[in-house]
Design a protein around this motif. Structure first.
Motif, mmCIF file in Angstrom:
data_model
loop_
_atom_site.group_PDB
_atom_site.id
_atom_site.type_symbol
_atom_site.label_atom_id
_atom_site.label_comp_id
_atom_site.label_asym_id
_atom_site.label_seq_id
_atom_site.Cartn_x
_atom_site.Cartn_y
_atom_site.Cartn_z
ATOM 1 N N GLU A 134 0.831 -1.207 0.000
ATOM 2 C CA GLU A 134 0.000 0.000 0.000
ATOM 3 C C GLU A 134 0.866 1.259 0.000
ATOM 4 O O GLU A 134 0.591 2.208 -0.743
ATOM 5 C CB GLU A 134 -0.936 -0.002 1.209
ATOM 6 C CG GLU A 134 -2.055 -1.032 1.134
ATOM 7 C CD GLU A 134 -3.015 -0.767 -0.020
ATOM 8 O OE1 GLU A 134 -3.154 0.402 -0.414
ATOM 9 O OE2 GLU A 134 -3.622 -1.745 -0.523
ATOM 10 N N HIS A 191 0.979 3.999 -3.087
ATOM 11 C CA HIS A 191 0.718 5.433 -2.908
ATOM 12 C C HIS A 191 1.881 6.262 -3.433
ATOM 13 O O HIS A 191 1.682 7.314 -4.046
ATOM 14 C CB HIS A 191 0.463 5.742 -1.432
ATOM 15 C CG HIS A 191 -0.838 5.174 -0.931
ATOM 16 N ND1 HIS A 191 -1.986 5.177 -1.670
ATOM 17 C CD2 HIS A 191 -1.151 4.592 0.269
ATOM 18 C CE1 HIS A 191 -2.964 4.616 -0.986
ATOM 19 N NE2 HIS A 191 -2.480 4.239 0.194
ATOM 20 N N ASP A 205 -6.879 -3.562 -8.118
ATOM 21 C CA ASP A 205 -7.324 -2.541 -7.163
ATOM 22 C C ASP A 205 -8.333 -1.590 -7.792
ATOM 23 O O ASP A 205 -9.348 -1.229 -7.174
ATOM 24 C CB ASP A 205 -6.119 -1.742 -6.643
ATOM 25 C CG ASP A 205 -5.239 -2.559 -5.708
ATOM 26 O OD1 ASP A 205 -5.661 -3.680 -5.344
ATOM 27 O OD2 ASP A 205 -4.136 -2.106 -5.369
#
Length: 204
Positions: A161, A165, A195
């Motif tokens: 994650e 980002h 995702d």
């Protein structure tokens, strides 16, 4: 001239049983042609050499019809090419009805040969269809039990994650993101697509 033809599908399979049957007819190695190749078509080296040698009146002996090939529609076409165009004969040792030396141009003999070939074609096609159906049913049953097919999915590491980002902000490239996660760029792209798809399904 009499010739023999033998075939197995894989290199680790033995031709011995077929060769023994052909040699018992008095055929020697010089007139026996053998392939270790699939029977899906007739593009086989030894078979093609045999076909180039065939002349009117010659005879080709095979142990069984499936040694000639597996595609029965092509077998029927090849059979007619040998017997009608080349004027040669075929003898299938395991099936005495398939012996064109007995035809002598008689309509009944030709008819019987055609019927046998068509019947074999029908049975072979039914067998292939049944195998496919059983395979499909087996796969469906396994999926219903939770069995997964194909390569197992690569688990996403704990830093995924954070890395994603960073990529989305433009701080790192796709290659750098993949390197951090120790996966290929393709795998990273797949995760990103998954995702995005999951997000769309949630907002739909």
């Amino acid at each position: 001239m009499d010739y023999g033809y033998a075939r197995v599908s894989a290199k680790d399979q033995s031709l011995a049983r077929q060769l023994d049957a052909l040699q018992e007819l008095g055929l020697n190695d010089d007139v026996i042609f053998a392939d270790k190749a699939s029977g899906k078509d007739f593009n086989r080296p030894s078979y093609q050499r045999l076909m180039r040698k065939l002349k009117p009146g010659d005879v080709v002996f095979v142990k069984s019809i499936d040694r000639l090939g597996r595609n029965y529609q092509e077998i029927i076409e090849e059979w007619r090419s040998i017997t009608q165009q080349k004027g040669a004969h075929i003898v299938v040792l395991d099936m005495p009805l398939l012996d064109t030396r007995n035809d002598k141009g008689e309509l009944t003999s030709v008819f019987i040969t055609d019927v046998v070939l068509q019947l074999l074609s029908y049975v072979a096609q039914m067998e292939r269809d049944n195998i496919k159906q059983r395979q499909a049913e087996g796969i469906a049953s396994a999926k219903a039990r939770g069995v997964r097919f194909g390569r197992p999915k690569i688990e996403r590491p704990g830093i995924y994650e954070k890395t994603k980002h960073a990529y989305e902000k433009g701080s790192i490239t796709r290659r750098e993101a993949a390197d951090r996660l120790k996966v290929s760029v393709t795998t990273f792209d797949t995760w990103m697509k998954e995702d995005r798809k999951a997000l769309l399904e949630q907002t739909a």
